[in-house]
Write a protein that holds these residues in place. Sequence first.
Motif, PDB file in Angstrom:
ATOM      1  N   CYS A  28       0.822  -1.215   0.000  1.00  0.00           N
ATOM      2  CA  CYS A  28       0.000   0.000   0.000  1.00  0.00           C
ATOM      3  C   CYS A  28       0.855   1.264   0.000  1.00  0.00           C
ATOM      4  O   CYS A  28       0.408   2.308  -0.445  1.00  0.00           O
ATOM      5  N   GLY A  29       2.078   1.162   0.499  1.00  0.00           N
ATOM      6  CA  GLY A  29       2.988   2.301   0.456  1.00  0.00           C
ATOM      7  C   GLY A  29       3.297   2.865   1.829  1.00  0.00           C
ATOM      8  O   GLY A  29       2.794   2.418   2.855  1.00  0.00           O
ATOM      9  N   ASN A  75      -4.018   5.275   6.266  1.00  0.00           N
ATOM     10  CA  ASN A  75      -3.016   6.335   6.277  1.00  0.00           C
ATOM     11  C   ASN A  75      -3.665   7.555   6.914  1.00  0.00           C
ATOM     12  O   ASN A  75      -4.506   8.216   6.295  1.00  0.00           O
ATOM     13  N   CYS A 132      -6.511   1.293   2.410  1.00  0.00           N
ATOM     14  CA  CYS A 132      -5.975   0.460   1.332  1.00  0.00           C
ATOM     15  C   CYS A 132      -6.197  -0.988   1.740  1.00  0.00           C
ATOM     16  O   CYS A 132      -6.024  -1.351   2.903  1.00  0.00           O
TER      17      CYS A 132
END
Length: 154
Positions: free
Chosen positions: A57-58, A80, A87
């Motif tokens: 997802c980062g 986030n 995500c």
Amino acid sequence: MARTDGKARRISRLGGVAAVATAGVVALGVAAPGASAAPVSRVARASAARAPYNGVCGAGYTVVNFAPVGSVGMAYLTWNASTGYNCVVEIRDTPGDPVLMAVGIAKDEIRDNNDVGYYRSYAGPLYEAGRGMCVNWWGSIGTASFVEWQTNCG
């Protein structure tokens, strides 16, 4: 992180994702920060150890919920706090030949944010804005499936 899965295809609107869920639906939740948490079973912890979250997802995304997908994988819902986005990603316990996988996330009953295809290791990631809202998420790997309804409210 680059996808190495073959035969991938995206479907932007899949009204029949609910049909993916079978009578053997397994649901397990760990609530988002600030919400009450359900106990996490030993089976879920063991499944998470077999198919740990892969970070796809980062940066800035933290796992806030997860669910076993039968005995073949895990799905992870991440959040986030900086961006207000959720995500979801679904990961097979054992990567191998491509198998049909489906994962989705939405803020309401309209399931229009899906990733369905034949993948070797994972489906997703999919993103959904969620600050001040609850999200639904679901998925399947082969014939195993799960559904979580409004399990993360941001």
